[in-house]
Design a protein around this motif. Structure first.
Motif, mmCIF file in Angstrom:
data_model
loop_
_atom_site.group_PDB
_atom_site.id
_atom_site.type_symbol
_atom_site.label_atom_id
_atom_site.label_comp_id
_atom_site.label_asym_id
_atom_site.label_seq_id
_atom_site.Cartn_x
_atom_site.Cartn_y
_atom_site.Cartn_z
ATOM 1 N N MET A 14 16.973 -11.293 2.996
ATOM 2 C CA MET A 14 17.132 -12.969 2.657
ATOM 3 C C MET A 14 17.188 -12.906 4.843
ATOM 4 O O MET A 14 16.791 -13.942 5.559
ATOM 5 C CB MET A 14 18.868 -13.235 2.969
ATOM 6 C CG MET A 14 19.077 -13.169 1.447
ATOM 7 S SD MET A 14 17.560 -13.830 1.179
ATOM 8 C CE MET A 14 17.979 -15.802 1.936
ATOM 9 N N SER A 15 17.789 -11.952 5.535
ATOM 10 C CA SER A 15 17.490 -12.439 6.854
ATOM 11 C C SER A 15 16.660 -11.367 7.700
ATOM 12 O O SER A 15 15.360 -12.414 8.739
ATOM 13 C CB SER A 15 18.177 -11.029 7.744
ATOM 14 O OG SER A 15 18.534 -9.863 7.131
ATOM 15 N N GLU A 16 15.621 -10.520 7.012
ATOM 16 C CA GLU A 16 14.129 -10.508 7.585
ATOM 17 C C GLU A 16 13.146 -11.598 6.668
ATOM 18 O O GLU A 16 11.822 -11.474 7.595
ATOM 19 C CB GLU A 16 13.666 -8.930 7.789
ATOM 20 C CG GLU A 16 15.089 -8.228 8.544
ATOM 21 C CD GLU A 16 14.562 -7.119 8.921
ATOM 22 O OE1 GLU A 16 14.126 -6.141 7.938
ATOM 23 O OE2 GLU A 16 15.493 -6.445 8.942
ATOM 24 N N TYR A 17 13.044 -11.558 5.725
ATOM 25 C CA TYR A 17 12.417 -12.296 4.735
ATOM 26 C C TYR A 17 12.203 -13.698 4.267
ATOM 27 O O TYR A 17 11.706 -14.131 3.127
ATOM 28 C CB TYR A 17 11.749 -10.997 3.953
ATOM 29 C CG TYR A 17 10.794 -9.770 4.341
ATOM 30 C CD1 TYR A 17 9.826 -9.644 5.334
ATOM 31 C CD2 TYR A 17 12.322 -8.484 4.507
ATOM 32 C CE1 TYR A 17 9.369 -8.142 5.452
ATOM 33 C CE2 TYR A 17 11.618 -7.181 4.828
ATOM 34 C CZ TYR A 17 10.266 -7.299 5.174
ATOM 35 O OH TYR A 17 10.004 -6.243 6.110
ATOM 36 N N GLY A 18 13.734 -14.182 4.489
ATOM 37 C CA GLY A 18 14.178 -15.006 3.287
ATOM 38 C C GLY A 18 14.195 -15.541 1.991
ATOM 39 O O GLY A 18 15.051 -16.176 1.411
ATOM 40 N N SER A 19 13.911 -14.466 1.589
ATOM 41 C CA SER A 19 14.083 -14.467 0.503
ATOM 42 C C SER A 19 13.071 -12.895 -0.669
ATOM 43 O O SER A 19 12.322 -12.439 -0.103
ATOM 44 C CB SER A 19 13.029 -15.159 -0.861
ATOM 45 O OG SER A 19 12.120 -15.531 -0.809
ATOM 46 N N LEU A 20 13.132 -12.411 -1.696
ATOM 47 C CA LEU A 20 12.993 -11.583 -2.371
ATOM 48 C C LEU A 20 11.008 -11.946 -2.269
ATOM 49 O O LEU A 20 10.328 -10.947 -2.081
ATOM 50 C CB LEU A 20 13.279 -11.686 -3.594
ATOM 51 C CG LEU A 20 12.947 -9.781 -4.640
ATOM 52 C CD1 LEU A 20 13.241 -9.376 -3.827
ATOM 53 C CD2 LEU A 20 13.437 -9.988 -5.881
ATOM 54 N N GLU A 21 11.016 -12.448 -2.664
ATOM 55 C CA GLU A 21 8.897 -13.609 -2.500
ATOM 56 C C GLU A 21 8.466 -13.095 -1.079
ATOM 57 O O GLU A 21 7.588 -12.631 -1.247
ATOM 58 C CB GLU A 21 9.144 -15.238 -3.025
ATOM 59 C CG GLU A 21 8.997 -15.484 -4.367
ATOM 60 C CD GLU A 21 7.864 -14.744 -5.287
ATOM 61 O OE1 GLU A 21 6.977 -14.379 -5.044
ATOM 62 O OE2 GLU A 21 8.139 -14.737 -6.549
ATOM 63 N N GLY A 22 9.441 -13.661 -0.441
ATOM 64 C CA GLY A 22 8.742 -13.296 1.451
ATOM 65 C C GLY A 22 8.692 -11.709 1.084
ATOM 66 O O GLY A 22 7.245 -11.704 1.736
ATOM 67 N N LEU A 23 9.074 -11.185 0.589
ATOM 68 C CA LEU A 23 9.461 -9.142 1.067
ATOM 69 C C LEU A 23 7.861 -9.246 0.110
ATOM 70 O O LEU A 23 7.202 -8.408 0.898
ATOM 71 C CB LEU A 23 10.396 -8.153 0.393
ATOM 72 C CG LEU A 23 10.037 -7.431 -0.083
ATOM 73 C CD1 LEU A 23 10.072 -6.297 1.293
ATOM 74 C CD2 LEU A 23 11.718 -6.681 -0.709
ATOM 75 N N PHE A 24 8.060 -9.883 -1.087
ATOM 76 C CA PHE A 24 6.943 -9.086 -2.102
ATOM 77 C C PHE A 24 5.611 -9.619 -1.206
ATOM 78 O O PHE A 24 4.545 -9.450 -2.290
ATOM 79 C CB PHE A 24 6.919 -10.281 -3.680
ATOM 80 C CG PHE A 24 8.148 -8.853 -4.388
ATOM 81 C CD1 PHE A 24 8.952 -7.840 -3.739
ATOM 82 C CD2 PHE A 24 8.833 -9.623 -5.496
ATOM 83 C CE1 PHE A 24 9.144 -7.675 -4.391
ATOM 84 C CE2 PHE A 24 9.559 -8.881 -6.200
ATOM 85 C CZ PHE A 24 10.024 -7.782 -5.776
ATOM 86 N N GLY A 25 5.177 -10.986 0.177
ATOM 87 C CA GLY A 25 4.139 -10.902 0.219
ATOM 88 C C GLY A 25 3.623 -10.279 1.008
ATOM 89 O O GLY A 25 2.691 -11.010 1.297
ATOM 90 N N LEU A 26 3.806 -9.001 1.451
ATOM 91 C CA LEU A 26 3.493 -8.173 2.350
ATOM 92 C C LEU A 26 2.219 -7.666 1.733
ATOM 93 O O LEU A 26 2.536 -7.738 0.330
ATOM 94 C CB LEU A 26 4.853 -7.172 2.139
ATOM 95 C CG LEU A 26 5.613 -7.437 3.243
ATOM 96 C CD1 LEU A 26 6.875 -5.978 3.513
ATOM 97 C CD2 LEU A 26 5.006 -8.204 4.621
ATOM 98 N N GLY A 27 1.526 -7.290 1.948
ATOM 99 C CA GLY A 27 0.567 -6.174 0.936
ATOM 100 C C GLY A 27 0.679 -4.770 0.577
ATOM 101 O O GLY A 27 2.227 -4.902 0.663
ATOM 102 N N GLN A 28 0.232 -4.068 -0.175
ATOM 103 C CA GLN A 28 1.222 -3.488 -1.204
ATOM 104 C C GLN A 28 1.420 -1.761 -0.641
ATOM 105 O O GLN A 28 2.858 -2.102 -0.189
ATOM 106 C CB GLN A 28 -0.460 -3.035 -1.964
ATOM 107 C CG GLN A 28 0.394 -1.373 -2.806
ATOM 108 C CD GLN A 28 -0.502 -1.972 -4.029
ATOM 109 O OE1 GLN A 28 -1.023 -2.561 -4.681
ATOM 110 N NE2 GLN A 28 -0.488 -0.290 -5.145
#
Ligand code: SF4
Length: 216
Positions: free
Chosen positions: A91-105
């Motif tokens: 939550m603090s670094e990506y704002g949401s799980l979706e945000g984390l999953f937005g990273l490249g593979q």
């Protein structure tokens, strides 16, 4: 693909991983470490009832409350601490799980592997089943079946066995998901520690059918 076909024609398409949302799959992947899925289901049901089955909710919750909810999954203190830390970090670094999953593979795998309590199997399960990225999951069933069917070295390391699949198969998350699910099904139903070879769908392909050396 012949092995995949033989398993699939017996077990059919297996709709894995159980979980209605990405958050549920992510949380389930952490809870399933060192326990059975039946125990995980009880913990997930507790989290659901308490409206805590999301990374956002867990990041705001006291660790002591998470402990109570995930108790049925075993190692509950460690798992609660882990879930709290992972959720807060996401939550603090990506704002949401979706945000984390937005990273490249590649970046996503590296990030997950850098998080405390996430090893290669958990990272790949999260990436494949929750994020929908084409990364092959290796587990104990996969290792055992590949050794028995094809004679793949019993002590092959995780990344080398993963590469065996990824270099041979099209990069298709649906295929990777079902392939892994088929391995789990075969491992549970036939290719157990003491294998039940007689009615195994892989019998005709298997190097060690009916004569598995002890200890493998
Ligand atoms: S034939 Fe026997 S050893 Fe081979 S995959 Fe099936 S259960 Fe396992």
């Amino acid at each position: 693909m012949k092995l995949y076909g033989s398993m699939g024609s017996r077990f059919g398409f297996l709709n894995w991983w159980p979980g209605d949302t990405k958050d549920e799959i992510f949380i389930g992947a952490i809870l399933t470490q060192q326990t059975t899925w039946t125990n995980v289901e009880k913990a997930i049901s507790n989290l659901k009832k308490s409206k805590a089955l999301s990374v956002r909710a867990l990041s705001r919750m006291e660790t002591s409350i998470i402990e109570k909810l995930v108790r049925p999954s075993g190692y509950y203190r460690q798992k609660a601490k882990r879930l709290k830390l992972l959720s807060s970090t996401i939550m603090s670094e990506y704002g949401s799980l979706e945000g984390l999953f937005g990273l490249g593979q590649e970046a996503l795998r590296k990030t997950l592997l850098g998080m405390k309590g996430i090893g290669p199997e958990t990272a790949d399960s999260i990436m494949l089943y929750a994020a929908g990225k084409p990364t092959f999951v290796i587990d104990a069933y996969t290792k055992r079946i590949m050794y028995r069917v094809f004679g793949t070295p019993a002590n092959i390391d995780y990344d080398s066995l993963k590469e065996v699949f990824e270099s041979a198969l099209p990069k298709n998350p649906a295929l990777y998901k079902d392939f892994h699910a088929q391995f789990v099904e075969l491992g549970k139903s036939h290719c157990k520690t003491k294998p039940l070879c007689n009615h195994c769908p892989a019998f005709g392909l298997c190097k060690y059918a009916g004569q598995v050396p002890t200890g493998h």
